[in-house]
Enzyme design. Sequence first.
Site, PDB file in Angstrom:
ATOM      1  N   THR A  93      20.697 -84.944 -17.909  1.00 43.35           N
ATOM      2  CA  THR A  93      21.637 -85.427 -16.895  1.00 43.35           C
ATOM      3  C   THR A  93      21.497 -84.688 -15.567  1.00 43.35           C
ATOM      4  O   THR A  93      21.831 -85.239 -14.518  1.00 43.35           O
ATOM      5  CB  THR A  93      23.089 -85.290 -17.391  1.00 43.35           C
ATOM      6  OG1 THR A  93      23.359 -83.920 -17.704  1.00 43.35           O
ATOM      7  CG2 THR A  93      23.322 -86.145 -18.620  1.00 43.35           C
ATOM      8  N   CYS A  94      21.014 -83.466 -15.602  1.00 44.21           N
ATOM      9  CA  CYS A  94      20.875 -82.730 -14.349  1.00 44.21           C
ATOM     10  C   CYS A  94      19.808 -83.351 -13.450  1.00 44.21           C
ATOM     11  O   CYS A  94      19.794 -83.132 -12.246  1.00 44.21           O
ATOM     12  CB  CYS A  94      20.556 -81.260 -14.613  1.00 44.21           C
ATOM     13  SG  CYS A  94      19.094 -80.991 -15.616  1.00 44.21           S
TER      14      CYS A  94
END
Length: 597
Positions: free
Chosen positions: A564-565
């Site tokens: 997700t980063c």
Amino acid sequence: RHRASGGGGGFFSFLSKSIAGAIKRLGADPSDTKVTKWVDTIQTKDNFHHSQGGGGGVNDAFIIFAGCFSSAIAGLEMEEFMNMHCPVPIGEGLERVVRIVKSLVFYYHFTDQYRNSLVQREIANVSMALLSQMRQRYVRIAFCSEAAWQLESKCKYEFYSQWNLWASGKLRGEKSYALRETVFKLPFLLTFEQRATAFRNALEADAKEVASMQRRIPTVNIRRAYLVEDGWEAIKAMGPGLKQRIAIRFIDKRGQVEAGLDMGGPFKEFLESLCREVFREDYGLFKSTELRTYYPNDASVLLDSWHEQFEFVGKVLGKALMEGHLIDVRFASFFLNLLLSRSPHFDDLKSLDEQLYRNLLFVKNYEGDISDLCLTFAVSKDLFGASKTVPLVPGGEDLEVTRANRVQYITAMADYHLSKKIYSQTAAFSRGLFSVISKDWLRLFTHYELKILLSGSEDEDIDVDDLRRHSQVDPRGSFPSPSVLSWFWSSVKNFSPHQKRLLLKFVTACSHPPLMGFKYLSPPFTIRFVPLQEPSRQDSKSKSLFSRMFGRNPQAGQLPTSATCFNMLKLPLYRSQKALTEKLVMAIEARAGFDLQ
């Protein structure tokens, strides 16, 4: 204009009846000499002709109208406002009021014709106060056409021309003063997309200017076990340097530095982890309404250094807003209005405490003797296990609620619960937020629009075509076959709205699309293809408990994972669309295979 078109008589009748109705609603004495004189003045058509040369008849009448009307609607909840017949009926009558006061405010601020007139200044001030009230109500419920709020002046082409120059950075200094005053007073003259684009351009220009002066990128070490504490101390030490680009480096539980390059992803991961931590109700900083919208917890005063913690959260969210990162947290409308220096509305109390909201409505509509309720202008507050009486007004504990002052009591009670109880927490949060983001820019938006800036759109469905246009394939992954990519988008296209949101949250940690579409998602939605790991023959012979319970074997091919980063989906090269769809749905619905490598 009305006189030239022969419509003056209707206008006078409309305005005079509105004034009389407003006075009646306020309970003013209709025999009052000054009020009667103003009403009589506006009913005299000949006096209007004379006042064009600078007389005060119509001007005085309009000033008393605007003041009375503004006061008359201030204490109305939305349902009562929408059923209003006096002083101005909902519909055409109220739409005419909007058009009149909007034009008065626009001409005063955008042109120099009326700026030196004290009377026109007073008219502009009372018009602005009334217009702000009506705009805040319109944002909640559209009581007139959107066209009533649009610019109808002969100066509109000049206005929009100047706006385009200013938004692109080509109009600065004194030449932009009148435009800026007008835009900040009447932001709704521009569409949300126009204002949001200008806001994003200003942030990017600010970031470039800061980057040009930045000699090195500071590195912030964050221990995962002490994420809030380390982030708090590091950001506090940076001071104004928070506007610069910073590199986040995570330290694992063993004290080892986690491998990986900071290309913006680690800060996004830090933001996600921080939100999961500080917005937990048992953490103590924030509480949530039944609609899962967040606001400061007034009991947070029991926490150590709570002022600094709220300021820290405000700074981090300001940094996220500056860099275009969305958070999967929705703030309560009344809290967002406080951040924008706007008073919350009585109806906001319904989302905070519906029982209190209903109790206050009961007091407002009570037909018996109010003294029977034994109410005073005070409220009881539990503090450290003891009950404390807090006056709503000076000497409120001794001031009895009566039929004459019950509207003031209800207003004061709502203001206490929606604003005063969390004033210190809101002030600390605001200091942090506005140390990174200009408050003037945020003033261009309503509370609902600010919610979109922070957390994305609340549209029911996600535009898959827009997502696909602005996605990319990571070249560092396995070489995909065109069919796998086609299968993926075909499957996503057929997802339900809920499944599309789950996919977006699985990949980006936020279930809402970014402001103005996926073109502004940073980093872009990325697909990395990974080799499909086939199960061993021994594994295929054995059936797991999961398989016996749900009729499927999770070892028949790994599930997709996400980083997700980096807004990255790691998608195995499945051999059929059916397998791809099944595994993708399993992953997003169970959050299985979550990966932050």
